[in-house]
Design a protein around this motif. Structure first.
Motif, mmCIF file in Angstrom:
data_model
loop_
_atom_site.group_PDB
_atom_site.id
_atom_site.type_symbol
_atom_site.label_atom_id
_atom_site.label_comp_id
_atom_site.label_asym_id
_atom_site.label_seq_id
_atom_site.Cartn_x
_atom_site.Cartn_y
_atom_site.Cartn_z
ATOM 1 N N PRO A 175 40.217 47.497 9.784
ATOM 2 C CA PRO A 175 39.901 47.464 10.746
ATOM 3 C C PRO A 175 40.603 49.572 11.339
ATOM 4 N N LYS A 176 39.850 49.738 11.834
ATOM 5 C CA LYS A 176 41.278 50.407 12.628
ATOM 6 C C LYS A 176 41.139 50.379 13.911
ATOM 7 N N VAL A 177 41.380 49.346 14.864
ATOM 8 C CA VAL A 177 41.580 48.729 15.914
ATOM 9 C C VAL A 177 41.904 47.368 15.817
ATOM 10 N N ASP A 178 42.502 47.130 16.811
ATOM 11 C CA ASP A 178 43.090 45.832 16.555
ATOM 12 C C ASP A 178 41.950 44.607 17.590
ATOM 13 N N SER A 179 41.673 43.076 17.594
ATOM 14 C CA SER A 179 41.095 42.649 18.248
ATOM 15 C C SER A 179 41.700 41.536 19.176
ATOM 16 N N ALA A 180 40.887 40.480 19.637
ATOM 17 C CA ALA A 180 41.324 39.623 20.541
ATOM 18 C C ALA A 180 40.460 38.707 20.500
ATOM 19 N N ILE A 181 41.020 37.324 20.480
ATOM 20 C CA ILE A 181 40.316 36.653 20.883
ATOM 21 C C ILE A 181 39.534 36.559 22.066
ATOM 22 N N VAL A 182 38.603 35.973 22.786
ATOM 23 C CA VAL A 182 38.585 36.407 24.376
ATOM 24 C C VAL A 182 38.030 34.550 24.401
ATOM 25 N N GLU A 183 37.932 34.043 25.810
ATOM 26 C CA GLU A 183 37.394 32.876 26.482
ATOM 27 C C GLU A 183 36.665 33.145 27.372
ATOM 28 N N ILE A 184 35.392 32.131 27.103
ATOM 29 C CA ILE A 184 34.375 32.950 28.298
ATOM 30 C C ILE A 184 33.607 31.412 28.498
ATOM 31 N N VAL A 185 33.891 30.833 29.402
ATOM 32 C CA VAL A 185 33.647 29.656 30.319
ATOM 33 C C VAL A 185 32.914 29.537 31.677
ATOM 34 N N PRO A 186 31.302 29.581 31.738
ATOM 35 C CA PRO A 186 30.491 29.666 32.061
ATOM 36 C C PRO A 186 30.450 28.780 33.559
ATOM 37 N N ARG A 187 30.330 28.975 34.716
ATOM 38 C CA ARG A 187 30.350 28.487 36.643
ATOM 39 C C ARG A 187 29.699 28.830 37.124
ATOM 40 N N PRO A 188 29.100 28.330 38.439
ATOM 41 C CA PRO A 188 27.730 29.124 39.288
ATOM 42 C C PRO A 188 28.834 30.561 40.169
ATOM 43 N N PRO A 189 28.029 31.825 40.057
ATOM 44 C CA PRO A 189 28.652 32.611 40.961
ATOM 45 C C PRO A 189 29.384 32.124 42.125
ATOM 46 N N PRO A 190 29.995 33.028 41.820
ATOM 47 C CA PRO A 190 31.386 32.920 42.969
ATOM 48 C C PRO A 190 30.231 34.116 44.460
ATOM 49 N N PHE A 191 29.435 34.168 44.194
ATOM 50 C CA PHE A 191 28.931 34.972 45.453
ATOM 51 C C PHE A 191 27.526 34.753 45.026
ATOM 52 N N THR A 192 26.661 35.339 45.853
ATOM 53 C CA THR A 192 25.238 34.556 46.082
ATOM 54 C C THR A 192 24.187 36.096 46.772
ATOM 55 N N VAL A 193 23.183 36.349 46.058
ATOM 56 C CA VAL A 193 22.617 37.596 45.729
ATOM 57 C C VAL A 193 20.746 37.142 46.370
ATOM 58 N N VAL A 194 20.473 37.264 46.645
ATOM 59 C CA VAL A 194 18.898 37.026 47.638
ATOM 60 C C VAL A 194 18.132 36.924 46.056
ATOM 61 N N SER A 195 18.358 38.239 45.164
ATOM 62 C CA SER A 195 17.365 38.298 44.221
ATOM 63 C C SER A 195 18.497 38.559 43.270
ATOM 64 N N GLU A 196 18.039 37.794 41.710
ATOM 65 C CA GLU A 196 18.955 37.789 40.983
ATOM 66 C C GLU A 196 18.940 39.547 39.759
ATOM 67 N N GLU A 197 17.444 39.557 39.690
ATOM 68 C CA GLU A 197 17.188 40.220 38.873
ATOM 69 C C GLU A 197 17.136 42.108 40.195
ATOM 70 N N MET A 198 17.076 42.061 40.944
ATOM 71 C CA MET A 198 17.665 43.242 41.884
ATOM 72 C C MET A 198 18.649 43.297 41.398
ATOM 73 N N PHE A 199 20.065 42.147 41.370
ATOM 74 C CA PHE A 199 20.912 41.967 41.399
ATOM 75 C C PHE A 199 21.660 43.212 39.950
#
Length: 263
Positions: free
Chosen positions: A180-204
């Motif tokens: 490819p024309k660009v480099d790549s990267a390996i990324v880690e994603i680890v789910p957790r509870p949101p660090p803040f709360t919102v009244v409406s996730e849909e609106m957020f």
């Protein structure tokens, strides 16, 4: 699997990677081994892999987990996976953006560049322990960006709200065929509870989308463009700022105020 073996398989199977779909096959076994190690796959895990390609990750995953499901849209590649691995893997032929995903504990994939964004958003809607993905380096930087940087985006905020994310390793373009024309990267994603709360996730998420879709506009104008009109006398913060200057927590406060002002 090395570069020569990859070339041989591509020739034997008449596989022609499509540039339009960002198909590039990893050829470095050492990188593949580290990718699997980062995912911490155990014999009790159900693993999902999207876009297995020629199977450099598939080979290692099939021996490491309880059940491996792979999703492949290209018939020639799906045929190769089926003939090579047989009942060692559960193969789903189809578009990973359209077919139902099975339940899984870990998501391990070298994602085709053309579908990285929608795949990550779909991934975030599922319940899982950890994901380790290979993506374009620029995309990885957007995933883990800091507020105010040019890479800070809708993707950044969506991931931050739902998971911890970090870049584990950069992978040079020379480790792929075709290169490819660009480099790549390996990324880690680890789910957790949101660090803040919102009244409406849909609106957020609506506010996040509007603000970054029109990131050069002030937030009031960006929201109005997307059909969210704020009353003149409403007490809503940050309306004269631009979305890229706000932290995710600030965007949460903004979305709560927008929700109350537009009820």
């Amino acid at each position: 699997m090395n570069r020569n073996e990859t070339s041989r398989l591509m020739s034997e199977r008449n596989i022609r990677p499509k540039k339009s779909k960002g198909q590039n096959f990893l050829t470095d076994e050492r990188v593949a081994s580290r990718h699997i190690e980062f995912a911490s796959v155990s014999p009790d895990d159900n693993v999902l892999e999207v876009g297995p390609g020629l199977g450099i990750l598939t080979e290692k995953l099939a021996d490491a987990c309880r059940r491996l499901t792979v999703i492949e849209i290209e018939n020639t590649l799906a045929d190769h996976i089926e003939e090579t691995f047989g009942d060692r893997v559960h193969l789903i032929r189809g578009d990973a953006l359209a077919v139902p995903w099975p339940e899984f504990d870990r998501f391990v994939s070298n994602l085709p560049y053309s579908i990285s964004t929608p795949i990550i958003f779909r991934l975030l809607d599922h319940d899982f322990k950890k994901a380790v993905v290979m993506v374009q380096k620029e995309f990885a930087e957007r995933m883990a960006a800091c507020r105010g940087s040019v890479d800070y985006s809708r993707l950044t905020v969506n991931i931050y709200y739902r998971a911890d994310c970090r870049i584990l390793e950069n992978v040079p373009a020379s480790r792929f065929k075709p290169r490819p024309k660009v480099d790549s990267a390996i990324v880690e994603i680890v789910p957790r509870p949101p660090p803040f709360t919102v009244v409406s996730e849909e609106m957020f998420f609506k506010v996040v989308d509007a603000g970054f879709l029109h990131r050069r506009k002030k937030i009031r104008s960006a929201l109005r463009t997307e059909g969210i009109t704020i009353p003149e006398n409403a007490d809503v913060p940050f309306l004269d700022d631009r979305m890229e200057t706000l932290s995710p927590e600030d965007i949460g406060k903004l979305s709560d105020a927008v929700y109350e002002a537009t009820r």
